[in-house]
Every structure is written in structure tokens, then in C-alpha cells.
Design a protein around this motif. Structure first.
Motif, PDB file in Angstrom:
ATOM      1  N   SER A   1       0.839  -1.240   0.071  1.00 47.70           N
ATOM      2  CA  SER A   1       0.101  -0.053   0.077  1.00 47.70           C
ATOM      3  C   SER A   1       0.555   1.107   0.014  1.00 47.70           C
ATOM      4  N   PRO A   2       1.007   1.889  -0.951  1.00 45.62           N
ATOM      5  CA  PRO A   2       1.589   3.176  -1.107  1.00 45.62           C
ATOM      6  C   PRO A   2       1.272   4.145  -0.205  1.00 45.62           C
ATOM      7  N   ALA A   3      -0.215   4.102   0.233  1.00 50.03           N
ATOM      8  CA  ALA A   3      -0.658   5.164   1.152  1.00 50.03           C
ATOM      9  C   ALA A   3      -0.088   4.860   2.421  1.00 50.03           C
ATOM     10  N   ASP A   4       0.062   3.574   2.753  1.00 49.37           N
ATOM     11  CA  ASP A   4       0.238   3.367   4.007  1.00 49.37           C
ATOM     12  C   ASP A   4       1.882   2.916   4.315  1.00 49.37           C
ATOM     13  N   GLY A   5       2.591   3.141   3.115  1.00 47.99           N
ATOM     14  CA  GLY A   5       3.955   3.045   3.272  1.00 47.99           C
ATOM     15  C   GLY A   5       4.434   1.438   3.738  1.00 47.99           C
ATOM     16  N   ARG A   6       3.732   0.308   3.342  1.00 47.00           N
ATOM     17  CA  ARG A   6       3.943  -0.837   4.104  1.00 47.00           C
ATOM     18  C   ARG A   6       3.369  -2.014   3.198  1.00 47.00           C
ATOM     19  N   TYR A   7       3.943  -3.347   3.370  1.00 49.50           N
ATOM     20  CA  TYR A   7       3.166  -4.267   2.965  1.00 49.50           C
ATOM     21  C   TYR A   7       1.950  -4.557   3.873  1.00 49.50           C
ATOM     22  N   LEU A   8       0.947  -5.267   3.335  1.00 52.74           N
ATOM     23  CA  LEU A   8      -0.293  -5.326   4.107  1.00 52.74           C
ATOM     24  C   LEU A   8      -0.552  -7.056   4.345  1.00 52.74           C
ATOM     25  N   PRO A   9       0.014  -7.518   5.477  1.00 50.44           N
ATOM     26  CA  PRO A   9      -0.089  -8.952   5.527  1.00 50.44           C
ATOM     27  C   PRO A   9      -1.794  -9.201   5.855  1.00 50.44           C
ATOM     28  N   ASP A  10      -2.099 -10.553   5.253  1.00 48.86           N
ATOM     29  CA  ASP A  10      -3.325 -10.933   5.267  1.00 48.86           C
ATOM     30  C   ASP A  10      -4.501 -10.221   5.931  1.00 48.86           C
ATOM     31  N   ARG A  11      -4.743 -10.133   7.109  1.00 48.57           N
ATOM     32  CA  ARG A  11      -5.815  -9.279   7.703  1.00 48.57           C
ATOM     33  C   ARG A  11      -5.992  -7.942   7.439  1.00 48.57           C
ATOM     34  N   TYR A  12      -4.682  -7.422   7.030  1.00 46.58           N
ATOM     35  CA  TYR A  12      -4.664  -5.923   6.517  1.00 46.58           C
ATOM     36  C   TYR A  12      -5.214  -5.538   5.279  1.00 46.58           C
ATOM     37  N   VAL A  13      -5.793  -6.556   4.730  1.00 50.20           N
ATOM     38  CA  VAL A  13      -6.305  -6.666   3.280  1.00 50.20           C
ATOM     39  C   VAL A  13      -7.876  -7.280   3.575  1.00 50.20           C
ATOM     40  N   LEU A  14      -8.724  -6.401   2.968  1.00 45.18           N
ATOM     41  CA  LEU A  14     -10.144  -6.633   2.989  1.00 45.18           C
ATOM     42  C   LEU A  14     -10.672  -6.906   1.265  1.00 45.18           C
ATOM     43  N   GLY A  15     -11.766  -7.586   1.200  1.00 45.29           N
ATOM     44  CA  GLY A  15     -12.049  -7.412  -0.249  1.00 45.29           C
ATOM     45  C   GLY A  15     -13.188  -8.497  -0.539  1.00 45.29           C
ATOM     46  N   THR A  16     -13.656  -8.859  -1.644  1.00 47.61           N
ATOM     47  CA  THR A  16     -14.490  -9.845  -1.854  1.00 47.61           C
ATOM     48  C   THR A  16     -14.140 -11.166  -2.172  1.00 47.61           C
ATOM     49  N   CYS A  17     -14.720 -12.198  -1.423  1.00 49.57           N
ATOM     50  CA  CYS A  17     -14.273 -13.461  -1.501  1.00 49.57           C
ATOM     51  C   CYS A  17     -14.266 -14.226  -3.077  1.00 49.57           C
ATOM     52  N   PRO A  18     -13.211 -14.847  -3.357  1.00 48.19           N
ATOM     53  CA  PRO A  18     -13.628 -15.203  -4.982  1.00 48.19           C
ATOM     54  C   PRO A  18     -14.377 -16.378  -4.841  1.00 48.19           C
ATOM     55  N   HIS A  19     -14.564 -17.105  -3.737  1.00 43.87           N
ATOM     56  CA  HIS A  19     -15.143 -18.487  -3.727  1.00 43.87           C
ATOM     57  C   HIS A  19     -16.907 -18.025  -3.663  1.00 43.87           C
ATOM     58  N   CYS A  20     -17.269 -17.520  -2.409  1.00 47.28           N
ATOM     59  CA  CYS A  20     -18.732 -17.164  -2.363  1.00 47.28           C
ATOM     60  C   CYS A  20     -19.190 -15.608  -2.653  1.00 47.28           C
ATOM     61  N   GLY A  21     -18.448 -14.724  -2.895  1.00 42.33           N
ATOM     62  CA  GLY A  21     -18.824 -13.537  -3.122  1.00 42.33           C
ATOM     63  C   GLY A  21     -19.146 -12.554  -1.878  1.00 42.33           C
ATOM     64  N   GLY A  22     -18.392 -13.241  -0.661  1.00 41.65           N
ATOM     65  CA  GLY A  22     -18.639 -12.268   0.541  1.00 41.65           C
ATOM     66  C   GLY A  22     -17.788 -11.169   0.458  1.00 41.65           C
ATOM     67  N   ARG A  23     -18.506  -9.943   1.030  1.00 41.09           N
ATOM     68  CA  ARG A  23     -17.779  -8.549   0.512  1.00 41.09           C
ATOM     69  C   ARG A  23     -16.849  -8.128   1.368  1.00 41.09           C
ATOM     70  N   ASP A  24     -16.859  -8.787   2.751  1.00 42.58           N
ATOM     71  CA  ASP A  24     -15.693  -8.353   3.669  1.00 42.58           C
ATOM     72  C   ASP A  24     -14.771  -9.559   4.069  1.00 42.58           C
ATOM     73  N   ALA A  25     -14.280 -10.237   3.234  1.00 36.33           N
ATOM     74  CA  ALA A  25     -13.390 -11.246   3.495  1.00 36.33           C
ATOM     75  C   ALA A  25     -12.064 -10.575   3.689  1.00 36.33           C
ATOM     76  N   ARG A  26     -11.383 -11.323   4.611  1.00 35.43           N
ATOM     77  CA  ARG A  26      -9.833 -10.973   5.071  1.00 35.43           C
ATOM     78  C   ARG A  26      -8.865 -11.520   4.492  1.00 35.43           C
ATOM     79  N   GLY A  27      -7.759 -11.248   4.139  1.00 32.85           N
ATOM     80  CA  GLY A  27      -6.725 -11.623   3.246  1.00 32.85           C
ATOM     81  C   GLY A  27      -6.247 -13.109   3.927  1.00 32.85           C
TER      82      GLY A  27
END
Length: 560
Positions: free
Chosen positions: A128-154
């Protein structure tokens, strides 16, 4: 069955107060099992700890305006107090951030590395350029590629349970800033070569028995020909440091160090008292006669049936591995999933603020999600607690004690001899107690609660049928024998309920004239003799006041 048993509960994460799903998913059944084994005379060690490393801790600490250390200090103390109030009888409740766990985690890494089971690889991660760091697993949120859940964690989707990598997410965003302008960059990480241990892990699994079928099936599903190696490092500052050149800015993955904390907690317990040797529980021939039973939720199964055994077996050292893994499904809340991070469900501190711990303990064990998910509904909770604890167990104590006070000056009467009615009741009670013990030994908690309830019901039925109040005027010895038998049965009812409802059981035993001691009340043996015996004759009894007060749905308004 071995007489020495080490019981562990999945480590509760330190990111907040735990909900009832966490409690019944590992902590409470482990406590009931530990209490039962103490009653039957086993040499028991019950350990647990707060799980304090990882991304969620860093995020939660930042939101609280605290350092991770201060945040963990506060949350460990808070959780320890809540578990004490719930009656969880840990022999030691430690912390994964303890020096002992840091040292032991690094020890295991070095052993695995020396065995050729650590691989260094470049991993594509989210930057993340804005955060100035790598974002490990739970620092990343998004849509699950399996079920479409909107707030899946990394690392995992809460909706479908799929394990993920942050790069799998669709439309990923930073959990820190919400920034969606993210880049993929390479970062060097360490992997535990689980694939090289597949045959050893499969062979280990072949020697295990007494596991719930779904736990064994889940474990087998992971031990396939394409068993994946596991990344065991993260780009974080809070955690166990990686003792490897070039990895000074990384820590071990929380799921690498957290299970090791079972051993570290045992070491800390041993260091805190005289004549304690942690090796008796974990190491080589010294632990040969120890049986390790681990309690955990189904989402933790892969880490305990693959990751942790891979660490122990791969070390090449004589560590004792789990004999039984007792897994649980989910406790849902009116059809939806409990969630600490989302604040959904009934949380342990709120539960204790409105009702005594034993009411929650009873309902949760009686409805433990052992073979499938169970649903918490306030109306059902109120109905079940009122019926089982107030109308059956509480009513038994109140009726028998009140009658003994009215008719026999509040003491266990001495007269009369058992009739066929008492003999039949004694046989039935002995059968119930034997079945109940079997359910506890096999860790079938719902069945144990059902058998406890059946025992209480049989005790009530005996007292109603014996009807000493009817015999009192014309056949006082008969009334005395029936009352004494009812009191003896009530004592057995309290003794066998102690592992599930310790406060209520101790209160009941006190009312029945049992001497107060700091030791564990014994499991009843020679039950028919106890039912028909006269050892309690002359014992002063407590008052026949209400043991369990009925509750109303309005008391659970907070849980709606």
C-alpha cells in the motif's frame, strides 16, 4: 485409561472480549472435561493462554491508541477475569507473548531449518503506497473469490470459511486506510515444508482414535497429495522475531507460534511451583503415560492436525502429540454467525452482567455444537434454563429440604429401612450415573447434560412416588427412610452436576450439609450403597430456599 491427562483449549484471541460461541467452542467443554477428570481422581493439567500476536492485534491496538504490548496486557487481564468469573478452572492461563513461547518458537524454527524443512521463497504480496508498507493477510479486505462475501479478509472468508491469500481477494482494499490503490510486490518469506511431512502426518493420524468423525475427515482432506507448504513469516513488527539474517523486519506467523504456547504455558506452570516437571506432559518417555486432549473450533482443525503436528514431528525431537482432538461446529445467534470483530452475538462480559455463570454454562453444554451448528435464541435459552435448572434440579432441592426442615428439624433422619421402592430407585440412579460417566469419558457433552437432566428427573419422580408426607402421621419410620433416600439422591445429583454447574452444585451440597472443603467433590462410586446408606444421618441441613430463580425474557433484551 491413563490416569494422567493434559487438557488444552484453543487459545482465545486477544482482540476483544470473547462471545458465547468462543466459550462453547473450546474453553467451556475443556473445563467441564478437566473438572470431571479431577472428580474421578485423574492427574489433570489444564492449560490455556491468550493468543496475542498477529495482524488483528496490531490493528486493534492502533485503533485503541495503544502499543501492542499495552493492548495485550489490558486484554489478557480482562479475559482472565471473565474466565475466572465463568468458573474456568485453568491450572495455568498464560500468554503467547511470554518469553518462554518466544524462545520455544525460535527453537522449533532452528530444529526445522536444520532438518531441511524450511524453504525461503519470494511471495507476491500487497503493498500500500498510502500506508507505506506491505499489508499482511488481515490488513487486506475484499470480496471472496469463492462465495462473493464482501468483507473477506486476506487470510480467511468468514462467510464460507475458505482459507485465502490476500492476493486472492477481488477489489482489495487496505484495512488501515481503506485505500484501494494497491500494488503487488515480491517479499522474501519462510515456508514450513509440510509437503515433505505428508506421509509422516498421515501415519500419525492413523494412530489416533476417539476423534469426532468430522475432525478426522477435515484432517484427511488436508493431507492430500498436493498438501501445500505453509508460509510461517509475516511483514509485521509485533510477534516472535525470526532469527535469520535478512529477516530482521519480520516475525513468525501467529499460527506457527500460537500452538507452541501450549507447551510454553506448561513450562511456565512448572516454573511457578515446586516439584513440577513439564516434561511429564510433553517430552519422550516421561510423557508416555500422559494423554493429551485438545478442544477447538472447526476452523482451527487444519492448524492442529497439520501445522502443529508438522512442527513437532519435523523437529525430530520426542515431543508428545495430541491423542484426541475434540472439535466443535459453530454456535450461531438467531441464524447468524457470532463475530468478535463485528460485535455480533452475546459476549461473555454482558452475559455475566445479567445472569449467573452456571445458567450460561448449563445451556451451552446442553446445546454444544458437537455434530452440527447450534443456534442461540433468547426465548429458547430462557425456557430451557427455567425448565432444567429451576423446575427440575432447583425444585428437587427445594422440596426435599423444605420437607426435612418441617418434619425432621432440619436434619437427615435416621429411622426406617429401605423398601422395594428405594431399592428400585437406587438401581436406576446407579444406571444413570454409569451412563453419565461414560458420556463424560467419551467427551459427549450434550449426552452428558441430557443424562444429568434425566437423573434429576428420576430423583423428582422418586420423591413424588415415595410421598413421605403421606406416611408421616401413621408410619414415621417409613417417612424417615424415604426422606433420607431423597436427600442421598439429591447429593448424588449435585455431585455429578459439578463439572457443568459448579456453583449451583456446591450451593446444593452446602444445603445438604456437605462439609465445605477447597478440594474437588468426588465422583460418586458404589452408587446404590450411597442411595440406601445412613452415613449422612444426623447431618444438619441448610434452608429450603430457592436454589435457582426463574428468569424472564426481558433479562436478555441485550441479546436481541
Amino acid at each position: 485409561m491413563t490416569n494422567r491427562i493434559l487438557i488444552t483449549s484453543a487459545l482465545p484471541y486477544v482482540n476483544g472480549v470473547k462471545h458465547l460461541g468462543n466459550l462453547v467452542g473450546s474453553l467451556l467443554p475443556a473445563d467441564v472435561h478437566a473438572r470431571f477428570h479431577r472428580q474421578i481422581g485423574s492427574d489433570v493439567l489444564f492449560v490455556c493462554a491468550t493468543d496475542e500476536h498477529g495482524t488483528p492485534t496490531e490493528i486493534s491496538a492502533a485503533r485503541a491508541g495503544q502499543s501492542p504490548q499495552r493492548f495485550c496486557d489490558d486484554l489478557h487481564a480482562l479475559q482472565a477475569d471473565i474466565y475466572r468469573r465463568f468458573g474456568l478452572s485453568f491450572d495455568h492461563f498464560g500468554r503467547s507473548s511470554a518469553d518462554s513461547n518466544h524462545a520455544l518458537t525460535q527453537h522449533f524454527y532452528r530444529r526445522l531449518d536444520a532438518a531441511g524443512l524450511i524453504a525461503e521463497r519470494t511471495v507476491e504480496q500487497i503493498w500500500s503506497p498510502a500506508d507505506g508498507r506491505y499489508l499482511p493477510d488481515r490488513y487486506v479486505l475484499g470480496t471472496c473469490p469463492h462465495c462473493g462475501g464482501r468483507d473477506a479478509r486476506g487470510d480467511q472468508c468468514d462467510v464460507c470459511g475458505s482459507l485465502l491469500d490476500a492476493t486472492d481477494l477481488i477489489e482489495p482494499r487496505s484495512a488501515l486506510s481503506g485505500e484501494t490503490h494497491l500494488e503487488r510486490r515480491g517479499s522474501r518469506h519462510l515456508f514450513l515444508r509440510q509437503s515433505a511431512l505428508r506421509e509422516a502426518l498421515s501415519g500419525w493420524l492413523d494412530t489416533r482414535s476417539g476423534w469426532p468423525p468430522f475432525v478426522g475427515s477435515l484432517a484427511r482432506s488436508w493431507l492430500t497429495d498436493d498438501l501445500q507448504d505453509r508460509c510461517i513469516t509475516r511483514d509485521l513488527s509485533w510477534g516472535v522475531r525470526v532469527p535469520r539474517p535478512g529477516f530482521e523486519d519480520k516475525v513468525f506467523y501467529v499460527w506457527f507460534d500460537a500452538p507452541i504456547a501450549y507447551i510454553a504455558a506448561t513450562q511456565d506452570w512448572a516454573a511457578a511451583g515446586p516439584d513440577r516437571d513439564w516434561r511429564r506432559w510433553w517430552w519422550g518417555d516421561a510423557a508416555r503415560d500422559t494423554r493429551i486432549v485438545q478442544f477447538l473450533g472447526k476452523d482451527n482443525v487444519p492448524f492442529h492436525t497439520v501445522g502443529f503436528p508438522a512442527t513437532l514431528i519435523g523437529s525430530g525431537e520426542p515431543w508428545h502429540t495430541a491423542d484426541v482432538i475434540k472439535g466443535f461446529h459453530w454456535l450461531t445467534h438467531e441464524g447468524g454467525k457470532f463475530s468478535t470483530s463485528r460485535g455480533r452475538g452475546v459476549f461473555c462480559d454482558d452475559a455475566l452482567d445479567v445472569l449467573p455463570a452456571d445458567l450460561w454454562r448449563w445451556w451451552l453444554i446442553a446445546n454444544a455444537p458437537e455434530t452440527s451448528d447450534a443456534d442461540f435464541q433468547p426465548a429458547r435459552f430462557v425456557a430451557d434454563v427455567n425448565k432444567d435448572l429451576a423446575d427440575v434440579f432447583g425444585n428437587l432441592l427445594q422440596r426435599v429440604l423444605a420437607f426435612a426442615h418441617r418434619s425432621f428439624d432440619g436434619r437427615v433422619p435416621a429411622g426406617g429401612a429401605p423398601s422395594a421402592l428405594e431399592t428400585a430407585a437406587a438401581s436406576d440412579i446407579a444406571t444413570h450415573v454409569a451412563l453419565l460417566r461414560r458420556h463424560h469419558e467419551t467427551r459427549e457433552f450434550r449426552r452428558a447434560a441430557a443424562e444429568t437432566r434425566a437423573l434429576w428427573s428420576r430423583a423428582n419422580a422418586y420423591f413424588q412416588e415415595a410421598a413421605p408426607w403421606s406416611a408421616l402421621r401413621n408410619d414415621r419410620p417409613r417417612a424417615e427412610a424415604a426422606t433420607r433416600t431423597a436427600l442421598n439422591i439429591a447429593r448424588i445429583c449435585a455431585l455429578v452436576a459439578w463439572s457443568i454447574v459448579p456453583d449451583l452444585a456446591e450451593n446444593a451440597l452446602g444445603k445438604l450439609g456437605e462439609p465445605a472443603t477447597p478440594t474437588t467433590p468426588p465422583w460418586p462410586v458404589e452408587v446404590e450403597r450411597l442411595v440406601l446408606g445412613t452415613e449422612s444421618v444426623g447431618r444438619p441441613l441448610g434452608g429450603g430456599d430457592v436454589l435457582v430463580r426463574r428468569i424472564g425474557l426481558e433479562q436478555l433484551a441485550f441479546a436481541a
